[in-house]
Design a protein around this motif. Structure first.
Motif, PDB file in Angstrom:
ATOM      1  N   LEU A 145       0.831  -1.207   0.000  1.00 13.37           N
ATOM      2  CA  LEU A 145       0.000   0.000   0.000  1.00 13.37           C
ATOM      3  C   LEU A 145       0.864   1.255   0.000  1.00 13.37           C
ATOM      4  CD1 LEU A 145      -2.770  -1.035   2.571  1.00 13.37           C
ATOM      5  CD2 LEU A 145      -3.074  -0.690   0.117  1.00 13.37           C
ATOM      6  N   ILE A 146       1.930   1.248   0.801  1.00 13.88           N
ATOM      7  CA  ILE A 146       2.793   2.432   0.892  1.00 13.88           C
ATOM      8  C   ILE A 146       3.542   2.656  -0.411  1.00 13.88           C
ATOM      9  CG2 ILE A 146       4.823   3.383   2.039  1.00 13.88           C
ATOM     10  CD1 ILE A 146       3.888   1.953   4.596  1.00 13.88           C
ATOM     11  N   ILE A 147       4.164   1.608  -0.934  1.00 15.22           N
ATOM     12  CA  ILE A 147       5.004   1.749  -2.123  1.00 15.22           C
ATOM     13  C   ILE A 147       4.171   2.200  -3.320  1.00 15.22           C
ATOM     14  CG2 ILE A 147       6.378   0.457  -3.801  1.00 15.22           C
ATOM     15  CD1 ILE A 147       7.412  -1.204  -1.420  1.00 15.22           C
ATOM     16  N   GLU A 148       2.963   1.627  -3.459  1.00 16.08           N
ATOM     17  CA  GLU A 148       2.131   1.961  -4.611  1.00 16.08           C
ATOM     18  C   GLU A 148       1.181   3.119  -4.309  1.00 16.08           C
ATOM     19  OE1 GLU A 148       0.692  -1.307  -6.921  1.00 16.08           O
ATOM     20  OE2 GLU A 148       2.027  -2.708  -5.898  1.00 16.08           O
ATOM     21  N   GLU A 149       1.397   3.731  -3.127  1.00 11.59           N
ATOM     22  CA  GLU A 149       0.710   4.965  -2.751  1.00 11.59           C
ATOM     23  C   GLU A 149      -0.804   4.809  -2.796  1.00 11.59           C
ATOM     24  OE1 GLU A 149       2.454   7.879  -5.300  1.00 11.59           O
ATOM     25  OE2 GLU A 149       4.368   7.861  -4.244  1.00 11.59           O
ATOM     26  N   LEU A 193       6.813   7.024  15.023  1.00 10.92           N
ATOM     27  CA  LEU A 193       7.627   6.210  14.132  1.00 10.92           C
ATOM     28  C   LEU A 193       6.967   6.162  12.767  1.00 10.92           C
ATOM     29  CD1 LEU A 193       8.413   3.170  16.497  1.00 10.92           C
ATOM     30  CD2 LEU A 193       9.953   5.046  15.904  1.00 10.92           C
ATOM     31  N   ALA A 194       7.675   5.583  11.795  1.00 11.39           N
ATOM     32  CA  ALA A 194       7.130   5.420  10.447  1.00 11.39           C
ATOM     33  C   ALA A 194       7.699   4.143   9.843  1.00 11.39           C
ATOM     34  CB  ALA A 194       7.464   6.621   9.568  1.00 11.39           C
ATOM     35  N   ASP A 195       6.968   3.567   8.891  1.00 10.67           N
ATOM     36  CA  ASP A 195       7.458   2.400   8.170  1.00 10.67           C
ATOM     37  C   ASP A 195       8.662   2.780   7.311  1.00 10.67           C
ATOM     38  OD1 ASP A 195       5.844  -0.050   8.601  1.00 10.67           O
ATOM     39  OD2 ASP A 195       4.200   1.306   8.101  1.00 10.67           O
ATOM     40  N   ALA A 196       9.567   1.825   7.153  1.00 15.83           N
ATOM     41  CA  ALA A 196      10.757   2.086   6.336  1.00 15.83           C
ATOM     42  C   ALA A 196      10.371   2.444   4.909  1.00 15.83           C
ATOM     43  CB  ALA A 196      11.672   0.865   6.361  1.00 15.83           C
ATOM     44  N   ALA A 197       9.346   1.762   4.354  1.00 13.43           N
ATOM     45  CA  ALA A 197       8.926   2.063   2.984  1.00 13.43           C
ATOM     46  C   ALA A 197       8.373   3.474   2.887  1.00 13.43           C
ATOM     47  CB  ALA A 197       7.878   1.046   2.534  1.00 13.43           C
ATOM     48  N   SER A 198       7.642   3.904   3.905  1.00 12.96           N
ATOM     49  CA  SER A 198       7.105   5.256   3.909  1.00 12.96           C
ATOM     50  C   SER A 198       8.225   6.291   3.959  1.00 12.96           C
ATOM     51  CB  SER A 198       6.155   5.443   5.091  1.00 12.96           C
ATOM     52  OG  SER A 198       5.653   6.751   5.138  1.00 12.96           O
ATOM     53  N   LEU A 199       9.225   6.047   4.821  1.00 17.37           N
ATOM     54  CA  LEU A 199      10.356   6.985   4.918  1.00 17.37           C
ATOM     55  C   LEU A 199      11.149   7.034   3.622  1.00 17.37           C
ATOM     56  CD1 LEU A 199      11.615   6.181   8.524  1.00 17.37           C
ATOM     57  CD2 LEU A 199      10.386   8.214   7.758  1.00 17.37           C
ATOM     58  N   ALA A 231       7.362   6.730  -6.345  1.00 16.68           N
ATOM     59  CA  ALA A 231       8.210   7.817  -5.856  1.00 16.68           C
ATOM     60  C   ALA A 231       9.495   7.909  -6.663  1.00 16.68           C
ATOM     61  CB  ALA A 231       8.523   7.607  -4.375  1.00 16.68           C
ATOM     62  N   THR A 232      10.049   6.780  -7.036  1.00 13.47           N
ATOM     63  CA  THR A 232      11.245   6.797  -7.875  1.00 13.47           C
ATOM     64  C   THR A 232      10.924   7.354  -9.249  1.00 13.47           C
ATOM     65  OG1 THR A 232      12.078   4.840  -6.703  1.00 13.47           O
ATOM     66  CG2 THR A 232      13.118   5.380  -8.793  1.00 13.47           C
ATOM     67  N   ALA A 233       9.748   6.989  -9.782  1.00 11.92           N
ATOM     68  CA  ALA A 233       9.359   7.511 -11.092  1.00 11.92           C
ATOM     69  C   ALA A 233       9.250   9.029 -11.062  1.00 11.92           C
ATOM     70  CB  ALA A 233       8.033   6.883 -11.518  1.00 11.92           C
ATOM     71  N   ARG A 234       8.714   9.598  -9.977  1.00 14.40           N
ATOM     72  CA  ARG A 234       8.624  11.057  -9.887  1.00 14.40           C
ATOM     73  C   ARG A 234      10.001  11.694  -9.804  1.00 14.40           C
ATOM     74  NH1 ARG A 234       4.215   9.763  -6.614  1.00 14.40           N
ATOM     75  NH2 ARG A 234       5.453  10.027  -4.716  1.00 14.40           N
ATOM     76  N   LEU A 235      10.920  11.040  -9.095  1.00 16.27           N
ATOM     77  CA  LEU A 235      12.288  11.556  -9.032  1.00 16.27           C
ATOM     78  C   LEU A 235      12.930  11.530 -10.414  1.00 16.27           C
ATOM     79  CD1 LEU A 235      14.766  12.552  -7.493  1.00 16.27           C
ATOM     80  CD2 LEU A 235      15.281  10.175  -6.906  1.00 16.27           C
ATOM     81  N   LEU A 236      12.710  10.443 -11.173  1.00 15.40           N
ATOM     82  CA  LEU A 236      13.251  10.362 -12.526  1.00 15.40           C
ATOM     83  C   LEU A 236      12.682  11.471 -13.406  1.00 15.40           C
ATOM     84  CD1 LEU A 236      13.134   6.496 -13.135  1.00 15.40           C
ATOM     85  CD2 LEU A 236      15.170   7.879 -12.751  1.00 15.40           C
ATOM     86  N   LYS A 237      11.371  11.719 -13.251  1.00 11.54           N
ATOM     87  CA  LYS A 237      10.762  12.780 -14.046  1.00 11.54           C
ATOM     88  C   LYS A 237      11.365  14.137 -13.685  1.00 11.54           C
ATOM     89  CE  LYS A 237       6.333  14.861 -15.266  1.00 11.54           C
ATOM     90  NZ  LYS A 237       4.871  14.883 -15.019  1.00 11.54           N
ATOM     91  N   ALA A 238      11.577  14.371 -12.390  1.00 13.96           N
ATOM     92  CA  ALA A 238      12.173  15.645 -11.967  1.00 13.96           C
ATOM     93  C   ALA A 238      13.578  15.794 -12.521  1.00 13.96           C
ATOM     94  CB  ALA A 238      12.186  15.717 -10.439  1.00 13.96           C
ATOM     95  N   ILE A 239      14.332  14.703 -12.577  1.00 15.72           N
ATOM     96  CA  ILE A 239      15.688  14.761 -13.147  1.00 15.72           C
ATOM     97  C   ILE A 239      15.614  15.081 -14.634  1.00 15.72           C
ATOM     98  CG2 ILE A 239      17.719  13.367 -13.714  1.00 15.72           C
ATOM     99  CD1 ILE A 239      17.316  11.931 -11.038  1.00 15.72           C
ATOM    100  N   ALA A 240      14.679  14.411 -15.334  1.00 18.19           N
ATOM    101  CA  ALA A 240      14.565  14.635 -16.778  1.00 18.19           C
ATOM    102  C   ALA A 240      14.186  16.072 -17.084  1.00 18.19           C
ATOM    103  CB  ALA A 240      13.537  13.676 -17.365  1.00 18.19           C
TER     104      ALA A 240
END
Length: 1007
Positions: A145-149, A193-199, A231-240
């Motif tokens: 749920l966290i990873i796929e938002e 606290l927070a889940d590692a995936a969330s952080l 989240a990684t995809a958004r970072l890639l888009k920001a880099i592009a």
């Protein structure tokens, strides 16, 4: 937006380096100064890729010695922190560890299981191990749920959208899932606290927001990521979108048509298992199409086109007949590719090792990719045959590592009340020293084994072991396999004291009605240190780290009863790994990688191993809580998504210049299919090309089979020792007469070699012991001269049985069961005796006999008859009580069951004490069994027209011939001369005679 791709057939990192050095990826950045390369930032998926990129820069002819700033996606916090913007941001909460989450969720699961709804949901109350496993599966759902938002509301919405389809069962499941959807997040908030995936997602988000502040117009290149995490995809888009940002995709199919691209974006076409699915989804997040992506190193190779067509979506396979490449192009595409089709995993590993060794001899680099860690260990072991030490980066689960194995043995000893098997397993572990000299401990373990435990049944606990030692030293043990001196006994007693002190923390803990996971780990850690303070123990550091982690979580989690603790330990250690130490003598030109580690690597030879269905790709398992349809309904990726990533790895790997595809026809004990990826490739290229691939790989299969082969195979022969005549026995028991007929080798082992079979260690009372007890009961009944017709006969017989079965107090439950079952046999026994009472003049039980024969040399037959009754007509009836099966009628008629006829001969020659010589008129077997027919009698099957004494005379003639032939002359003594065809168990000396080796050669059935 700068988007690029590197085709699978192009070495990724060298192409990336070339594009940086010639400025194609820099957006016009000034390269005139000496330090320009240090202004470039390159982000890669893994640390291994980062190290390989550094080597690729170092190998470039224009490299000046200063590397770019190289980082990894999703690395450690210290790797990501430099991304943070130069303005103050709120501090992120601390991370809840996986172990902390497992414990907390276990308490929530156990609490729900004890509610009315929980008790209705489970057919039986879940065990502690099951509760911890359910907690882990809930944690996986939380991470999804966290990873796929997605939010818990997406899961709850399924109850409304699919109410009719899911029904009450879903409502019940949803109540359980509330543990993950509500209770766990609330607890995290309370604990700050927070889940590692969330952080991880928050850090990636911060990085994306900070890019413009940190890098300005400097070049930033993200390479090799498929952006499978939003989240990684958004970072890639920001880099592009940076002024000089660039994203380099791995292996995008540049020939993909707009229709195919749209099909990969449509969930209705089930595209998730396609190798291009992840990249298509990433381009959609970018708002771009295939036409906006530039091939970074323009080149062409027919293999890339061939693989893309072979792995096309299912709907497009109908076009294969039109798209199939010409034979010449197929041959060009597959040049450098071979397939190893091994019979089993062992042969697969050996063939791969031989291929790797050959490549190393030709000074080529080798990469071996496998998702199967067992196969990886096999390959590493095979390479060691050639003194090639390979770096296998994957770790070993702590539970299965040496430290975990020792911990399990300690736990089994304590929880099993110091059972013999557990005791010797622990003492024979090389890491067990008890702060003493290992050699001395091994010798003491042998003495404990043979002097105290073989054929004995100590009472539970250390007290039972000490009592057994005292009984041995007092001479009260029956037939110990080894005699111990008082001095040796004192050393063993001291060892027991040290052992009890070492496991005392566990022994004390196991007395508690309930215990916490941290308490179990703490006690186990103390005991392991006491048992193995300084001995080399792989995984010791990881085990101690696990204990320390558990100590910081003292008292947390589900409290459980001390039962099934090995399964509990396995659940608690899930995820704990023992990382392999990099060997000092390891080679840098060969490595074993997992699929993620192998991405972007381009060795001279790449081996794709474990290409079996359900291994590569793995099985599509949606988990225990949501079906595939539920996951899609909640907006989560289906399990086929991981199969799509595996397919992309396969396609990327096939782009290497030289590739070997390897799979086994059998995995474990079961047949196995080649991967669907291999099957698709074979189907597309055609049978001829597929067979050509296997013909190339056949060289490694042939070498693997020849490696341990010998020029001449000499089948194992049946052993037939021929000892001197004087060494052969001159006395046999009545039961050994049949052994002489059936397997003379057994008499050689017993009487010439003086070998006696040892009882299985820690063996429970079995049919043999039960038979011994029943014989004693019936013998006492006769010796006490009890009238079977007396009113109290049954009670007296049962009283005798209770006394005889009392020796089984260590296993009271089985004692009581046997005693209850014997009651039926007792009733039928008395009925049998009453029915023949008018025929019997005198009864004799457990009668010892001796019969001296005058052959070439004096020879003696001994034995003990269960019952010899003198009948009213002056003849004898010999009875044999059997808890096993009597001989078959065919064996009796063929004179192959000599025991009772020989006893008849002993009786007529006056061989039985206190019984006058007389003919025998009846031989009777009494089968003592279970159930309604607990007591069943049957007469010895006589050949037609022959009396008992005539059969006895015929048996005597055969016995006399056998004794003369095998024992009075130097005649070889073979094994299994006349085996019992229906015998289902191995003989006592079959392993010594290597029966399993030569029975197949001779075409005989296994015993």
């Amino acid at each position: 937006m700068s988007l690029y791709s590197i085709a699978p057939h192009t070495p990724f990192l060298p192409c990336l380096v070339e594009a940086v050095m010639d400025g194609r990826l820099l957006g016009g950045w000034d390269r005139s100064g000496p330090f320009w390369l240090s202004d470039v930032t390159i982000i890669l998926p893994t640390r291994r890729a980062r190290e390989a990129l550094a080597d690729a820069f170092a190998a470039h002819p224009q490299f000046s010695g200063l590397l770019p700033d190289m980082r990894t996606f999703g690395g450690e916090v210290e790797d990501e922190e430099p991304f943070l913007p130069p303005f103050e941001a709120p501090a992120l909460p601390a991370s809840a560890s996986r172990l902390q989450r497992r414990l907390k969720l276990s308490a929530l699961v156990a609490g729900w299981a004890s509610t009315v709804e929980g008790r209705a949901a489970f057919s039986t109350p879940p065990t502690a191990a099951e509760i911890f496993s359910m907690a882990d599966s809930l944690g996986t759902l939380i991470d999804d749920l966290i990873i796929e938002e997605r939010s818990p509301a997406d899961i709850r919405a399924l109850g409304g959208e699919m109410a009719q389809e899911l029904g009450n069962y879903w409502q019940q499941t949803l109540q359980f899932l509330d543990i993950a959807l509500n209770a766990w997040p609330a607890w995290l908030r309370d604990q700050e606290l927070a889940d590692a995936a969330s952080l991880r997602g928050l850090r990636l988000e911060r990085q994306a927001n900070a890019l413009r502040f940190l890098f300005g117009d400097r070049p930033v290149i993200a390479a090799g990521s498929t952006g499978s995490i939003p989240a990684t995809a958004r970072l890639l888009k920001a880099i592009a979108e940076l002024p000089r940002g660039a994203v380099v995709l791995p292996g995008l199919d540049m020939a993909m048509s707009p229709d195919m691209h749209e099909a990969l974006l449509d969930p209705a076409t089930n595209p998730h298992g396609h190798p291009q699915y992840g990249l298509a989804q990433l381009l959609r997040r970018f708002g771009a199409g295939v036409g906006q992506v530039t091939e970074l190193c323009r080149s062409s190779h027919p293999r890339t086109a061939l693989v893309n067509l072979a792995l096309a979506p299912t709907a497009r396979t109908a076009l294969w007949s039109e798209q199939r490449l010409p034979d010449a192009m197929v041959a060009e595409a597959l040049a450098g590719v071979a397939t190893i089709q091994a019979r089993n995993e062992d042969e697969e590993a050996r063939a791969i090792a031989l291929a790797g060794r050959d490549a190393l001899e030709r000074e080529l680099t080798v990469g071996i990719v496998t998702p199967d860690r067992n196969l990886a260990r096999r390959i590493a072991a095979e390479l060691r045959r050639f003194d090639i030490v390979v770096d296998d980066a994957a770790g070993t689960p702590l539970f299965h590592a040496s430290a975990g194995r020792l911990a399990r043995q300690i736990l089994n000893l304590a929880s099993g009340n110091c059972a013999p098997v557990d005791l010797l397993a622990l003492l024979r572990n090389r890491a067990t020293t008890l702060d003493g000299e290992r050699g001395a401990l091994v010798a003491l373990a042998d003495d404990i084994d043979l002097g105290l435990l073989r054929g004995q049944r100590p009472a539970p606990g250390m007290a039972g072991l000490r009592a057994m030692l005292a009984a041995h030293l007092a001479g009260k043990l029956k037939y110990p396999a080894r005699k111990l001196t008082p001095a040796r006994g004192a050393e063993i007693a001291a060892l027991f004291d040290r052992l009890e002190a070492a496991i005392a923390p566990l022994l004390v803990l196991l007395q508690a009605p309930l215990l916490a996971a941290s308490e179990l780990a703490e006690a186990l850690g103390q005991s392991l240190v006491a048992l193995s303070p300084e001995a080399p123990l792989p995984g010791r550091e990881a085990f101690q780290a696990w204990v320390e982690d558990m100590r910081t979580l003292a008292g947390q989690g589900h409290r459980f009863a001390p039962r099934g603790l090995e399964d509990v330990l396995a659940a608690l250690m899930t995820g704990a790994e023992v990382r392999h130490r990099v060997p000092e003598d390891r080679r840098s030109d060969i490595a074993i990688w997992g699929q993620l580690e192998a991405r972007l690597m381009s060795p001279d030879l790449l081996v794709l191993a474990s290409l079996n269905e359900d291994k590569w790709p793995g099985a599509a398992d949606p988990g225990p809580w949501l079906s595939r349809g539920m996951r899609l309904g909640a907006g989560l990726e289906p399990p086929e998504r991981m199969q799509g990533l595996a397919a992309h790895d396969f396609a990327q790997g096939l782009g290497n210049h030289q590739v070997i595809l390897a799979y086994a026809e059998r995995v474990g004990a079961s047949p196995s299919l080649p991967s669907r990826l291999v099957q698709r490739l074979d189907a597309f290229v055609g049978e001829g090309a597929a067979q050509a691939l296997r013909a190339r790989g056949r060289v490694w299969i042939d070498q693997a089979r020849q490696l341990d082969a010998v020029a001449t195979v000499r089948p194992a022969a049946r052993p037939a020792p021929n000892p001197p005549v004087h060494a052969r026995p001159r006395k046999l028991s009545v039961t050994e007469i049949e052994t002489l007929m059936r397997s003379p080798y057994d008499l050689y082992a017993k009487h010439v070699l003086k070998l006696k079979p040892l009882d299985a260690l820690g063996e429970d009372p079995d049919a043999r012991e039960r038979g011994t007890i029943i014989h004693a009961i019936f013998a006492r009944f006769v010796d006490d001269n009890i009238d079977p017709a007396a009113p109290d006969a049954f009670n007296r017989l049962m009283a005798i049985a209770a006394e005889e079965f009392a020796g089984l107090e260590a296993i009271g439950e089985r004692r009581d069961i046997w005693l209850r079952r014997f009651a039926t046999a007792a009733t039928q026994f008395l009925e049998f005796e009453q029915g023949r009472a008018h025929l019997v003049a005198a009864r004799h039980a457990e009668v010892s006999g001796r019969w001296d024969l005058r052959l070439v040399e004096p020879f003696t037959i001994t034995g003990q008859a269960d019952r010899v009754d003198r009948l009213a007509n002056g003849t004898l009836e010999i009875l044999d009580f059997k808890t096993g099966s009597p001989p078959s009628p065919g064996a009796m008629k063929a004179f192959e069951a000599p025991q009772l006829p020989v006893e008849a001969l002993m009786a007529v020659h006056g061989g039985f004490k206190d019984i006058a010589p007389a003919d025998t008129s009846a031989l009777t077997y009494i089968k003592i069994g279970l159930g309604p027919d607990a007591f069943r009698s049957s007469s010895f099957a006589l050949p037609e027209g022959m009396s008992v004494m005539e059969v006895a005379d015929a048996v005597f003639a055969r016995m006399q011939a056998q004794i003369d032939y095998f024992l009075m002359h130097e005649t070889p003594l073979p094994s299994r001369l006349l085996p019992v065809k229906a015998q289902r168990f191995a003989g006592a000396y079959d392993h010594l005679a290597r029966v399993a080796e030569w029975t197949a050669v001779d075409g005989e059935d296994e015993p």
